[in-house]
Design a protein around this motif. Structure first.
Motif, short mmCIF file in Angstrom:
data_model
loop_
_atom_site.label_atom_id
_atom_site.label_comp_id
_atom_site.label_asym_id
_atom_site.label_seq_id
_atom_site.Cartn_x
_atom_site.Cartn_y
_atom_site.Cartn_z
N VAL A 11 1.06 -1.01 0.39
CA VAL A 11 0.21 -0.42 -0.03
C VAL A 11 0.67 0.82 -0.11
N ILE A 12 1.82 1.85 0.88
CA ILE A 12 2.38 2.40 0.71
C ILE A 12 3.90 3.28 -0.40
N GLY A 13 3.38 1.48 -0.49
CA GLY A 13 4.21 1.62 -1.63
C GLY A 13 4.16 2.04 -3.18
N PHE A 14 2.60 2.20 -3.08
CA PHE A 14 1.83 2.15 -4.54
C PHE A 14 1.64 3.61 -4.40
N PHE A 15 1.47 4.01 -3.03
CA PHE A 15 1.48 5.32 -3.25
C PHE A 15 2.58 6.56 -2.57
N ALA A 16 3.82 5.83 -2.34
CA ALA A 16 4.62 6.35 -2.94
C ALA A 16 5.35 6.65 -4.40
N LEU A 17 4.89 6.17 -5.06
CA LEU A 17 5.57 5.55 -6.64
C LEU A 17 4.10 6.70 -6.86
N THR A 18 3.19 6.89 -6.53
CA THR A 18 1.93 8.06 -7.01
C THR A 18 2.41 9.19 -6.92
N ALA A 19 2.84 9.42 -5.32
CA ALA A 19 3.28 11.15 -5.24
C ALA A 19 4.43 11.64 -5.66
N TRP A 20 5.61 9.86 -5.98
CA TRP A 20 6.61 10.85 -7.12
C TRP A 20 5.80 11.07 -8.84
N ALA A 21 4.65 10.51 -9.50
CA ALA A 21 4.57 10.50 -10.33
C ALA A 21 3.71 11.65 -10.77
N GLY A 22 3.39 12.12 -9.55
CA GLY A 22 2.26 13.18 -8.82
C GLY A 22 3.16 14.64 -9.49
N TRP A 23 4.89 13.98 -8.50
CA TRP A 23 5.47 15.73 -8.45
C TRP A 23 5.54 15.91 -9.20
N ARG A 24 6.19 14.97 -10.79
CA ARG A 24 6.96 14.84 -11.66
C ARG A 24 5.80 15.73 -12.85
N VAL A 25 4.50 14.98 -12.72
CA VAL A 25 4.00 16.15 -13.41
C VAL A 25 3.25 18.00 -13.42
N LEU A 26 3.75 17.39 -11.84
CA LEU A 26 3.87 19.02 -11.44
C LEU A 26 5.21 19.92 -12.02
N LEU A 27 5.49 19.35 -12.03
CA LEU A 27 6.97 19.84 -12.86
C LEU A 27 6.90 20.23 -14.24
N VAL A 28 6.10 19.29 -14.86
CA VAL A 28 5.68 19.27 -16.55
C VAL A 28 4.97 20.99 -17.04
N LEU A 29 4.23 21.14 -15.59
CA LEU A 29 2.35 21.74 -15.61
C LEU A 29 3.22 22.85 -15.92
N GLU A 30 4.33 23.17 -15.43
CA GLU A 30 4.61 24.92 -14.53
C GLU A 30 3.72 25.90 -16.17
N GLY A 31 3.24 26.90 -16.09
CA GLY A 31 2.62 27.74 -16.33
C GLY A 31 1.68 27.51 -18.01
#
Lengths: 427, 165
Positions: B95-115
């Motif tokens: 469970v924690i591994g899945f959400f750790a990966l989701t948090a990482w993926a979500g963070w990567r998306v935030l970087l891309v969405l600048e602007g």
């Protein structure tokens, strides 16, 4: 092969108590990582976000909230009193009251778990006090609550409409006759069981009492008329109707019945928020796995595989029924709809099955799944309220599951049962 | 100390869930009123959908803290205590591994969405709306950890370690 691996992975995770929503996400990420590599994984965040932002799904939290507010404001007690005046004179009166009240409550909440939680906490202890076996009390409450997914409004129907592109209003209308018929058949079964075990009669029939309890529950009984009348009359969409249900529930429960203070409203909203999140997380992670299956062209393969076996419409419906019954054993209805409906829709269209008719078939199958362990959210809730063993309750539940199976056969092979009202008003 | 942290965490999640639910109702009702008045709100669909996503992930953390997500605990309850510890550890890691990966993926998306900004509200950054994925995943992990510690810690017994009946 890939489907088998996904299924086995899912089963293993569910058996070690990983929440089903998370288990779906884990197998989806594993499949995606293995086939597309690590660089595809950031897509997980995008799909999880998109999966939870489909506009028609907004009706889900609102219908759950309407049910929670009505329950918090004491509406269940009024509905039970009215049902008791109507059906309590029959042998096994409280079992009849349970089914009758479920029929009313189903028109407000749309969720079988909400239905069993609201009514079970009052009716299961009441039945136990009157000498009904605990397993029977839990079983009748559990199965009667499944009527909530057939009778409009229905959360599984909203999900099916989104995934199949069908009209949610036509699906709601298609559920009316099967829902009422299912309730009546359950009453017959409850009566037969009650006569056999000599369960007590609740009270003598008094027209005056029917009148008094009707007056007390009148506003509550008006609520489904407002919600469904607004939706079916085309005055509001299903989502707007759900918003209307919340406002009406606050007005009726708070201003008219005076059963709702700030604390109860807050508790109902928080509880409804958490309940929504449980369903919606399932929806989002199912979308993740569903996306993978679509890219892997699993729907086309399944459709070709089944059509390769037979192109007989009735036989295909039988195969799909067996498929959904098995899926219902292991998956929550929300996950099953998001995952499986896109897989089978090409087949359904190819053999000319009406998507609305098929929607009722799917809903009933998954309604039965709510009653069959290991994954049986409604049955588990009833057992937890009754503090009863799940296998004992399952045994007592067999006659009611038989009713649901009979309903399934009727809905599958007599399309007029779900479709006559749809054809009359919308086609 | 731990019960106080848990209570504060639970209250915060309840407040967020309550606020999001109330906002969703308000937006839908206001949207209906304006549509009926013949002046549909352009932002109604987009904002309501985003509120639903926020409710999903913040509410999911609350449900995780209460261990309310739908699962099948029956098997794990029937095995020996030793095997149960191993299976529970596996469960928690999954469970924690899945959400750790989701948090990482979500963070990567935030970087891309600048602007990038919302279509109907051009002043609202898409990063704000998408932030629910890494934040929600982090809160889910926190809820799982708190619950895991709570389950593995024997309840404090009143008056000098006397077990309650």
């Amino acid at each position: 092969m890939i489907l088998l691996l996904i299924f086995l992975g899912l089963l293993a995770l569910v058996l070690i108590d990983v929440p089903i929503a998370v288990a779906l996400g884990i197998v989806a990420v594993a499949a995606l990582g293995i086939t597309s590599g690590v660089e595809a994984l950031p897509n997980v965040a995008l799909v999880l976000f998109d999966g939870a932002t489909k506009f028609p799904l907004i009706a889900i939290p609102l219908f759950i909230l309407a049910g929670a507010i009505m329950n918090a404001s004491g509406i269940s007690g009024r509905l039970i009193a009215f049902a008791s005046a109507l059906f309590g004179f029959v042998r096994g009166g409280l079992a009849m009251v349970t089914i009758g009240t479920s029929l009313f409550f189903a028109e407000i909440s749309g969720s079988a778990v909400a239905d069993v939680a609201a009514l079970g906490s009052i009716l299961i202890p009441a039945m136990r006090r009157k000498g009904y076996p605990t397993a029977f009390a839990a079983a009748v409450t559990s199965s009667a609550s499944t009527l909530a997914v057939i009778i409009p409004p229905s959360i599984p129907m909203i999900l099916y409409a989104v995934m199949s592109g069908s009209s949610v209003i036509e699906l709601f209308v298609a559920g009316i006759i099967p829902g009422v018929l299912g309730g009546l058949l359950m009453m017959v079964v409850a009566y037969v069981v009650s006569v056999r075990h000599n369960f007590p009669v609740e009270e003598v029939f008094e027209l005056r009492r029917v009148g008094t309890t009707f007056k007390e529950a009148g506003w509550a009984l008006l609520l489904p008329v407002i919600i469904l009348g607004g939706i079916f009359g085309g005055w509001v969409t299903a989502t707007e109707g759900a918003g209307l249900a919340v406002v009406a529930a606050i007005v009726i429960g708070g201003l008219i019945y005076r059963g709702l203070d700030g604390g109860r409203l807050r508790a109902a909203m928080t509880e409804a928020g958490a309940q929504t999140a449980i369903v919606m997380l399932l929806v989002a992670t199912s979308a993740l796995l569903g996306d993978y299956l679509t890219v892997a062209q699993v729907p086309q393969q399944v459709a070709q595989g089944i059509i390769g076996l037979t192109d007989d419409r009735l036989l295909i419906l039988a195969l799909l029924n067996v498929f959904f019954l098995v899926i219902g054993l292991f998956l929550h209805s929300a996950a099953a709809i998001i995952l499986v409906v896109p897989i089978v829709m090409p087949l359904v269209h190819a053999v000319g099955i009406d998507p609305v008719h098929f929607g009722l078939v799917v809903t009933l199958n998954l309604g039965i799944g709510q009653q069959t362990p290991p994954v049986a959210s409604v049955l588990v809730t009833a057992c937890s309220i009754a503090k009863a063993d799940i296998w004992e309750v399952s045994k007592a539940n067999l006659p009611f599951i038989a009713v649901l199976l009979a309903m399934l056969l009727m809905v599958t092979y007599i399309p007029a049962i779900p479709m006559s009202l749809v054809n009359l008003f919308y086609r | 100390m731990l019960p106080r942290i848990r209570r504060a965490f639970e209250r915060s999640l309840e407040t967020i869930t309550l606020a999001l639910m109330a906002s969703l109702v308000l937006v839908v009702v206001v949207g209906v009123v304006f549509r009926k008045a013949g002046t549909s709100l352009v932002w109604y669909d987009e904002v309501a959908s985003i509120l639903l996503a926020w409710l999903t992930y913040y509410g999911a953390a609350l449900a995780a803290l209460k261990r309310s997500h739908i699962g099948f605990p029956k098997l794990i309850e029937t095995v020996s205590p030793k095997l149960r510890r191993v299976l529970t550890l596996l469960r928690d890691v999954g469970v924690i591994g899945f959400f750790a990966l989701t948090a990482w993926a979500g963070w990567r998306v935030l970087l891309v969405l600048e602007g990038s900004y919302l279509v109907s509200l051009p002043w609202a950054p898409s990063r704000l709306t998408q932030s629910v994925i890494p934040l929600g995943a982090a809160l889910f992990i926190a809820a799982e950890l708190l619950k895991a510690v709570e389950i593995s810690t024997p309840p404090a017994s009143p008056r000098g370690g006397v077990e309650r009946p």
